[in-house]
Scaffold this active site. Structure first.
Site, PDB file in Angstrom:
ATOM      1  CB  ALA A  12      -0.920  -0.007   1.219  1.00 36.41           C
ATOM      2  N   GLY A  81       9.782  -1.425  -6.417  1.00 37.82           N
ATOM      3  CA  GLY A  81       9.173  -2.628  -6.961  1.00 37.82           C
ATOM      4  C   GLY A  81       8.481  -3.469  -5.907  1.00 37.82           C
ATOM      5  CB  THR A  82       5.865  -6.061  -6.312  1.00 38.52           C
ATOM      6  OG1 THR A  82       6.562  -6.746  -7.372  1.00 38.52           O
ATOM      7  CG2 THR A  82       4.790  -5.166  -6.910  1.00 38.52           C
ATOM      8  CE1 TYR A 103       0.805  -6.357  -5.382  1.00 41.40           C
ATOM      9  CE2 TYR A 103      -0.500  -8.361  -5.122  1.00 41.40           C
ATOM     10  CZ  TYR A 103       0.695  -7.740  -5.439  1.00 41.40           C
ATOM     11  OH  TYR A 103       1.785  -8.497  -5.799  1.00 41.40           O
ATOM     12  N   GLY A 104      -3.335  -3.239  -1.664  1.00 45.47           N
ATOM     13  CA  GLY A 104      -4.253  -2.278  -1.073  1.00 45.47           C
ATOM     14  C   GLY A 104      -5.169  -1.595  -2.053  1.00 45.47           C
ATOM     15  CG  ASP A 105      -3.900  -1.054  -6.143  1.00 46.12           C
ATOM     16  OD1 ASP A 105      -3.727  -2.243  -5.803  1.00 46.12           O
ATOM     17  OD2 ASP A 105      -3.310  -0.525  -7.113  1.00 46.12           O
ATOM     18  CG  HIS A 363     -45.836  21.485   9.732  1.00 47.77           C
ATOM     19  ND1 HIS A 363     -46.843  20.871   9.031  1.00 47.77           N
ATOM     20  CD2 HIS A 363     -46.426  22.031  10.817  1.00 47.77           C
ATOM     21  CE1 HIS A 363     -47.987  21.055   9.658  1.00 47.77           C
ATOM     22  NE2 HIS A 363     -47.764  21.757  10.739  1.00 47.77           N
ATOM     23  CE1 TYR A 387     -23.691  26.446  23.321  1.00 47.66           C
ATOM     24  CE2 TYR A 387     -24.017  27.709  21.306  1.00 47.66           C
ATOM     25  CZ  TYR A 387     -23.170  27.181  22.271  1.00 47.66           C
ATOM     26  OH  TYR A 387     -21.810  27.385  22.176  1.00 47.66           O
TER      27      TYR A 387
END
Length: 456
Positions: A12, A81-82, A103-105, A363, A387
């Site tokens: 990731a 690289g991986t 894989y994170g994607d 309403h 408040y």
């Protein structure tokens, strides 16, 4: 045979340049949840003892968005690289445990597919997840000899014959910790990109006479990644249609699955009807015969039986009792609790308040930090003034109370059972049981009144 322990590595660290965003790629969401969070959850479902999250670009944002995740944070300072990415986590690998690389994607990978992959892993070998694509452009090609996987060739390194291969690598693989450490140490970067490819492990395993098996994913979308917003949108719609299809088969009437978003979990009863453009977030529970109108947003709510939520209402962290009617254009903010048979109408906002059985707030009203009893009628334009600029105060209204239109209840204040408050009244003191309270200025009539005239 004893089942091996399992750990996961999730890559990731990528920047995601094609997202044109300050967010790291894996933090972009599918169904309201970061892509990488989907993968982390799947890794947990698999029973992973450790989840090693490889991060790099946008590290501070990653740690902020995923602060509550039980992961081992592993920094990849340079994206080389991986194989280089996985190597950063290798010191944490146990020799005799299985390691699955994710894989994170690629957020839609399922527990069931990964279980098949792990089951197929040969002793001291590799199990590789592959898929057949009609258009394999951009993917590493699977090279076989006599049916066995002997190598993976990346697109930029493939020759003309290899480019015609349809079976491609998804990047997902399983091997044991000892083998990963051994082969990662031997990976080189003699390729067009000058990077360390995880795919080189296939050839190294073959050199060591270790078996490499391929398990094909049956659903292409399960292994698709998102490198740009167009791909992200395609994954989103696929995932949403898959969720909608499941709900339809369970008996939920979703009138247009293409215009329905589930960004969490939905528990439902029978004969639920959901109109178009409805968004469900967080954890939502719907009883029997609930009807949700177009354009509604429900987040972390519990809805009782026979409730109708009319169009364009927004409900968050709220509870609604049976046979209630809400909307159109109502807003229930966190802490709103409506009892059975209540009515909340258009342009009403309720926050951190309870409304008793059979009461109506029909309403143009704001109810905050309040308790409203049963069988009350709250007229149009009523405001609980809760408040003072520094602190919040409560308004408590008993049973069978009538509050006329355009009334302001200045908290802290109590209105006892059976009281009636005339229209246009400002309440600053407690109201007793069965009292009528009116604070309007006496009406004056001036005969022959002349309006001011503009000066020329």
């Amino acid at each position: 045979m004893t089942k091996k322990a399992l750990s996961a590595v999730i890559l990731a660290a990528g920047k995601g340049t094609r997202m044109y965003s300050d967010l790291p790629k894996v933090l972009h969401t599918i169904a309201g949840k970061p892509m990488v969070k989907h993968v982390i959850d799947t890794a947990h479902q698999l029973g992973s003892e450790n989840i090693h999250l490889i991060y790099g670009h946008g590290g501070d944002l990653m740690r902020t968005h995923l602060a509550n995740e039980q992961v081992n944070w592993v920094l990849q300072t340079e994206q080389l690289g991986t194989a280089h990415a996985v190597q950063q986590a290798a010191p944490f690998f146990k020799d005799n445990e299985n390691i699955v690389v994710l894989y994170g994607d690629a957020p839609l990978i399922t527990k069931e597919t990964l279980e098949k992959l792990i089951e197929a892993k040969p002793e001291n070998g590799i199990a590789l997840l592959t898929v057949n694509l009609d258009n394999p452009t951009g993917y590493g090609r699977i090279i076989r000899e006599n049916g066995n996987v002997v190598a993976i060739v990346e697109q930029k390194d493939a020759n003309a014959e290899q480019l015609n291969i349809k079976e491609v690598n998804t990047g997902v693989m399983v091997s044991d910790g000892a083998s990963f450490k051994k082969w990662l140490a031997r990976v080189g970067n003699n390729n067009a990109q000058g990077e360390y490819y995880l795919t080189d492990l296939i050839a190294l395993a073959n050199q060591d006479n270790c078996q490499v098996v391929a398990v094909q994913a049956t659903d292409v979308m399960e292994v698709e990644g998102a490198n740009n917003r167009l791909q992200l949108a395609a994954l989103e719609r696929y995932f949403q249609n898959k969720q909608a299809s499941k709900l339809l088969l369970e008996g939920v009437m979703i009138y247009d699955p293409a215009r329905f978003d589930l960004r969490g979990t939905l528990e439902h009863g029978k004969d639920v009807e959901i109109d178009v453009n409805v968004i469900i977030e967080g954890n939502v529970k719907l009883g029997d015969r609930v009807k949700i109108g177009t354009g509604c947003v429900l987040k972390n709510v519990v809805i009782g039986n026979d409730v109708e939520i009319k169009p364009y209402s927004v409900l968050e962290d709220s509870i609604v009792g049976e046979k209630a009617a809400i909307g159109p254009f109502s807003r229930l903010r966190p802490g709103a609790e409506l009892a059975a048979e209540t009515h909340v109408g258009n342009f009403v906002e309720i926050k951190k308040s309870t409304v008793g059985k059979g009461s109506k707030v029909n309403h143009l009203t704001y109810v905050g930090d309040s308790e409203i009893g049963s069988n009350c009628n709250i007229g149009a334009g009523v405001i609980t003034c809760n408040y003072d600029g520094a602190n919040k105060f409560k308004t408590i209204i008993g049973d069978d109370v009538f509050v006329g239109s355009d009334t302001q209840l200045v908290a802290p204040v109590k209105v006892a059972n059976g009281a009636t408050i005339g229209a246009g009244t400002t309440i600053t003191r407690d109201v007793g049981e069965n009292e009528l309270v009116i604070t309007r200025v006496a009406q004056r009539h001036i005969q022959g009144w002349q309006r001011p005239i503009k000066k020329k």
